[in-house]
Design a protein around this motif. Structure first.
Motif, PDB file in Angstrom:
ATOM      1  N   LEU A  55       0.851  -1.193   0.000  1.00  0.00           N
ATOM      2  CA  LEU A  55       0.000   0.000   0.000  1.00  0.00           C
ATOM      3  C   LEU A  55       0.889   1.247   0.000  1.00  0.00           C
ATOM      4  N   PRO A  56       0.398   2.343  -0.544  1.00  0.00           N
ATOM      5  CA  PRO A  56       1.219   3.558  -0.614  1.00  0.00           C
ATOM      6  C   PRO A  56       1.614   4.044   0.781  1.00  0.00           C
ATOM      7  N   THR A  57       2.820   4.583   0.890  1.00  0.00           N
ATOM      8  CA  THR A  57       3.266   5.090   2.197  1.00  0.00           C
ATOM      9  C   THR A  57       3.256   6.618   2.276  1.00  0.00           C
ATOM     10  N   ALA A  58       2.987   7.259   1.145  1.00  0.00           N
ATOM     11  CA  ALA A  58       2.804   8.720   1.210  1.00  0.00           C
ATOM     12  C   ALA A  58       1.497   8.964   1.969  1.00  0.00           C
ATOM     13  N   PRO A  59       1.552   9.744   3.069  1.00  0.00           N
ATOM     14  CA  PRO A  59       0.369   9.828   3.946  1.00  0.00           C
ATOM     15  C   PRO A  59      -0.908  10.284   3.241  1.00  0.00           C
ATOM     16  N   HIS A  60      -0.813  11.241   2.316  1.00  0.00           N
ATOM     17  CA  HIS A  60      -2.044  11.753   1.693  1.00  0.00           C
ATOM     18  C   HIS A  60      -2.650  10.740   0.715  1.00  0.00           C
ATOM     19  N   LEU A  61      -1.890   9.657   0.413  1.00  0.00           N
ATOM     20  CA  LEU A  61      -2.400   8.608  -0.475  1.00  0.00           C
ATOM     21  C   LEU A  61      -2.732   7.331   0.291  1.00  0.00           C
ATOM     22  N   ASN A  62      -2.572   7.370   1.606  1.00  0.00           N
ATOM     23  CA  ASN A  62      -2.738   6.175   2.424  1.00  0.00           C
ATOM     24  C   ASN A  62      -4.016   6.275   3.268  1.00  0.00           C
ATOM     25  N   ALA A  63      -4.734   5.165   3.393  1.00  0.00           N
ATOM     26  CA  ALA A  63      -6.030   5.173   4.087  1.00  0.00           C
ATOM     27  C   ALA A  63      -5.901   5.493   5.571  1.00  0.00           C
ATOM     28  N   GLY A  65      -3.105   7.329   6.664  1.00  0.00           N
ATOM     29  CA  GLY A  65      -2.389   8.600   6.697  1.00  0.00           C
ATOM     30  C   GLY A  65      -3.295   9.806   6.496  1.00  0.00           C
ATOM     31  N   ALA A  66      -4.173   9.724   5.491  1.00  0.00           N
ATOM     32  CA  ALA A  66      -5.044  10.876   5.181  1.00  0.00           C
ATOM     33  C   ALA A  66      -5.906  11.282   6.382  1.00  0.00           C
ATOM     34  N   PRO A  67      -6.514  10.314   7.112  1.00  0.00           N
ATOM     35  CA  PRO A  67      -7.295  10.704   8.301  1.00  0.00           C
ATOM     36  C   PRO A  67      -6.431  11.369   9.370  1.00  0.00           C
ATOM     37  N   LEU A  68      -5.193  10.914   9.522  1.00  0.00           N
ATOM     38  CA  LEU A  68      -4.330  11.541  10.527  1.00  0.00           C
ATOM     39  C   LEU A  68      -3.979  12.965  10.137  1.00  0.00           C
ATOM     40  N   LEU A  69      -3.802  13.218   8.833  1.00  0.00           N
ATOM     41  CA  LEU A  69      -3.551  14.597   8.391  1.00  0.00           C
ATOM     42  C   LEU A  69      -4.743  15.487   8.738  1.00  0.00           C
ATOM     43  N   GLU A  70      -5.970  14.952   8.568  1.00  0.00           N
ATOM     44  CA  GLU A  70      -7.187  15.713   8.940  1.00  0.00           C
ATOM     45  C   GLU A  70      -7.219  15.983  10.445  1.00  0.00           C
ATOM     46  N   LEU A  71      -6.920  14.942  11.211  1.00  0.00           N
ATOM     47  CA  LEU A  71      -6.934  15.071  12.672  1.00  0.00           C
ATOM     48  C   LEU A  71      -5.913  16.124  13.117  1.00  0.00           C
ATOM     49  N   MET A  72      -4.729  16.088  12.503  1.00  0.00           N
ATOM     50  CA  MET A  72      -3.668  17.048  12.877  1.00  0.00           C
ATOM     51  C   MET A  72      -4.099  18.483  12.594  1.00  0.00           C
ATOM     52  N   LEU A  73      -4.864  18.677  11.510  1.00  0.00           N
ATOM     53  CA  LEU A  73      -5.355  20.026  11.170  1.00  0.00           C
ATOM     54  C   LEU A  73      -6.307  20.549  12.244  1.00  0.00           C
ATOM     55  N   SER A  74      -7.050  19.616  12.894  1.00  0.00           N
ATOM     56  CA  SER A  74      -8.038  20.015  13.898  1.00  0.00           C
ATOM     57  C   SER A  74      -7.442  20.122  15.297  1.00  0.00           C
ATOM     58  N   PHE A  75      -6.186  19.717  15.455  1.00  0.00           N
ATOM     59  CA  PHE A  75      -5.558  19.763  16.777  1.00  0.00           C
ATOM     60  C   PHE A  75      -4.738  21.044  16.871  1.00  0.00           C
ATOM     61  N   ASN A  76      -4.791  21.654  18.036  1.00  0.00           N
ATOM     62  CA  ASN A  76      -4.208  22.996  18.111  1.00  0.00           C
ATOM     63  C   ASN A  76      -2.716  23.062  18.432  1.00  0.00           C
ATOM     64  N   LYS A  77      -2.043  21.907  18.412  1.00  0.00           N
ATOM     65  CA  LYS A  77      -0.587  21.924  18.604  1.00  0.00           C
ATOM     66  C   LYS A  77       0.078  21.153  17.479  1.00  0.00           C
ATOM     67  N   PRO A  78       1.335  21.468  17.166  1.00  0.00           N
ATOM     68  CA  PRO A  78       2.016  20.711  16.119  1.00  0.00           C
ATOM     69  C   PRO A  78       2.399  19.312  16.626  1.00  0.00           C
ATOM     70  N   ILE A  79       1.832  18.288  16.025  1.00  0.00           N
ATOM     71  CA  ILE A  79       2.119  16.909  16.394  1.00  0.00           C
ATOM     72  C   ILE A  79       2.279  16.092  15.126  1.00  0.00           C
ATOM     73  N   GLY A  80       2.787  14.870  15.296  1.00  0.00           N
ATOM     74  CA  GLY A  80       2.894  13.963  14.163  1.00  0.00           C
ATOM     75  C   GLY A  80       2.769  12.539  14.643  1.00  0.00           C
ATOM     76  N   PHE A  81       2.679  11.618  13.693  1.00  0.00           N
ATOM     77  CA  PHE A  81       2.508  10.212  14.055  1.00  0.00           C
ATOM     78  C   PHE A  81       3.371   9.312  13.175  1.00  0.00           C
ATOM     79  N   LYS A  82       3.802   8.213  13.794  1.00  0.00           N
ATOM     80  CA  LYS A  82       4.459   7.174  13.029  1.00  0.00           C
ATOM     81  C   LYS A  82       3.602   5.915  13.152  1.00  0.00           C
ATOM     82  N   ILE A  83       3.236   5.344  12.017  1.00  0.00           N
ATOM     83  CA  ILE A  83       2.367   4.166  12.009  1.00  0.00           C
ATOM     84  C   ILE A  83       3.146   2.965  11.496  1.00  0.00           C
TER      85      ILE A  83
END
Lengths: 309, 309
Positions: A55-63, A65-83
């Motif tokens: 499966l693709p590993t680019a987050p915006h192309l991954n099932a 990854g894309a939800p985590l990018l949305e979640l990060m936009l709604s969170f008020n601090k800079p965070i990231g995730f490793k899956i």
């Protein structure tokens, strides 16, 4: 110290539930994905797959990854995730493979952040994964994966998810190893349906919802009928009608196509019947030499589960 | 000595309930018919009307008579009935006038015979009255009239009625004095509907059933939406859209056309709101000089009631 890493089980889901096309979904115990999610300090999503699905590993192309990018936009601090993802739910099975990735990722992330988001928020984020995987934002897999049990998606915009606590029925699933693309399964449907068929369908969905809520297995059995989608889509699944009839003869309450297929699911009252139903399925596909997997489990009223933290 | 005569109240019913065309029905407290039913020794049905509606008195042409003829065929002794009917539910109101006659007659007859028949049997008999009155055997008024509450008619052949105990919401009904024939209201409907509209409709009916069962008024309010039938039929009802909007503005949860119209019903959480909603309805029809009746009552969870025996 804030917890940084969590391991979760993200279960399979059965969308449509025969008479509830695009509206109903159900969470089941098996199969399930295992996913490790780690909170990191850099605002990015890093994806590592330990399975063989490429499966693709680019987050915006991954099932996931894309939800985590949305979640990060709604969170008020800079965070990231490793899956780190180890999928057991094969993509294209009709068992909510992309939904498990999406729902698993956001439930884990929310847990690591101290649960700032509601389940409805998580469904909204997770739909971004469905958009990536299937081209359409739909919730009939991600919602039951997050809520557990049976869910009604009354509306997507605005999102209205109704959670129904289902009786502990057994679920047998067979996944014949053929590929049906969701987009193709959607394209063969007619854009118009007969009013009289639609009426039959909404009688059945009303009966199925009432049956689950009353825990009335006869009503559930009688309501598992689809006069609109199944007659068209079942053509894509080898021996569908034979298997369905043989499973009912073996004591299953009923069932049909899981999501857009090719998997078929059947509900039963006991483990013994569900096991017999699995044998019936295996027998039919072995007879025609079609490789397949079967799973016997139960309706899962919990959804994505934190198993190690 | 066996009891020979009984007086009953047969209440009005609201079929369809906005998103459940031909499938849902609801029993309400007002208006209601009063009917006296007497067991007689001759195998015949004698009908006497004390109201001014000039309904046929030949039993096979009468909405109360035809069901009694069916019931007599299923009873193993020669019996007969004399009915004295005083209707308050105006024929052609959309409030289940013929259903009240049919349901009232068979519930009373069953009571006088010592209740040998099940409620499902009685619904089957009563449908013969709908056949006489509307040309079609349908159960979405007779079933709620006999069972009370909200009923799902999952299927007519075989008959499958699901009874739902609804929360004690208030119901406001306005009956503008125009005539809409059920057959005409049916004929203007399209025979095909868009799949996407049908999906929306079965999402709403699933939501409405879950809403009633969970007693969740917000879910009930959100689910009271009809994208298929109402946009077409409402054209036959003067000021329908204005009234609906004004009632919602006044606090009603929602509502729509009662059966095939012309009556309009609205659900509210309190008697005070339901009374205000009645004033809103009266105001609109008074403004355009259209005679009308309004009724404020509650969802009736009992159905046909024996009041004197």
């Amino acid at each position: 110290m804030q917890q940084k890493k969590v391991t979760i089980h993200a279960p399979a889901t059965v969308a449509n539930l025969v008479c509830g096309f695009d509206v109903l979904g159900m969470c089941i115990d098996a199969p399930f994905d295992v996913m490790e999610v780690e909170l990191i300090n850099t605002p990015e999503v890093i994806i590592k797959n330990t399975d063989s699905y490429h499966l693709p590993t680019a987050p915006h192309l991954n099932a996931a990854g894309a939800p985590l990018l949305e979640l990060m936009l709604s969170f008020n601090k800079p965070i990231g995730f490793k899956i780190t993802s180890n999928k057991n739910i094969k993509p294209g099975s009709g068992l909510g493979s992309s939904a498990a990735s999406a729902a698993g990722a956001v439930v884990a992330a929310n847990y690591l952040l101290g649960n700032p988001f509601s389940k409805n928020d998580l469904v909204r984020f997770a739909m971004a994964g469905e958009k990536v995987a299937t081209g359409i934002k739909h919730a009939d897999n991600v919602a039951p994966c997050i809520y557990g049990g049976v869910t009604v998606i009354r509306s997507i915009f605005p999102l209205d998810v109704i959670n129904i606590d289902a009786p502990p029925l057994y679920v047998t699933v067979v996944h014949p190893q053929i590929e049906i693309k969701t987009a193709d399964a959607r394209q063969i449907l007619r854009k118009e349906v007969l009013l009289k068929d639609a009426i039959k369908q909404w009688g059945n969905i009303a009966g199925l919802v009432a049956g689950f809520m009353k825990k009335d297995v006869n009503l559930i059995a009688n309501s598992l009928e689809d006069v609109i989608i199944e007659p068209i889509r079942s053509i894509l699944i080898p021996r569908f009608d034979d298997i369905k009839q043989a499973c009912k003869n073996a004591g299953a309450l009923g069932g049909g196509i899981a999501g857009s297929g090719p998997s078929i699911f059947m509900l039963s009252e006991t483990k013994a019947i569900a096991d017999t139903v699995a044998q019936v399925m295996q027998h039919t596909y072995t007879e025609i030499g079609l490789p397949h997997f079967t799973y016997v489990s139960q309706i899962n009223n919990e959804g994505v589960k934190i198993i190690q933290s």
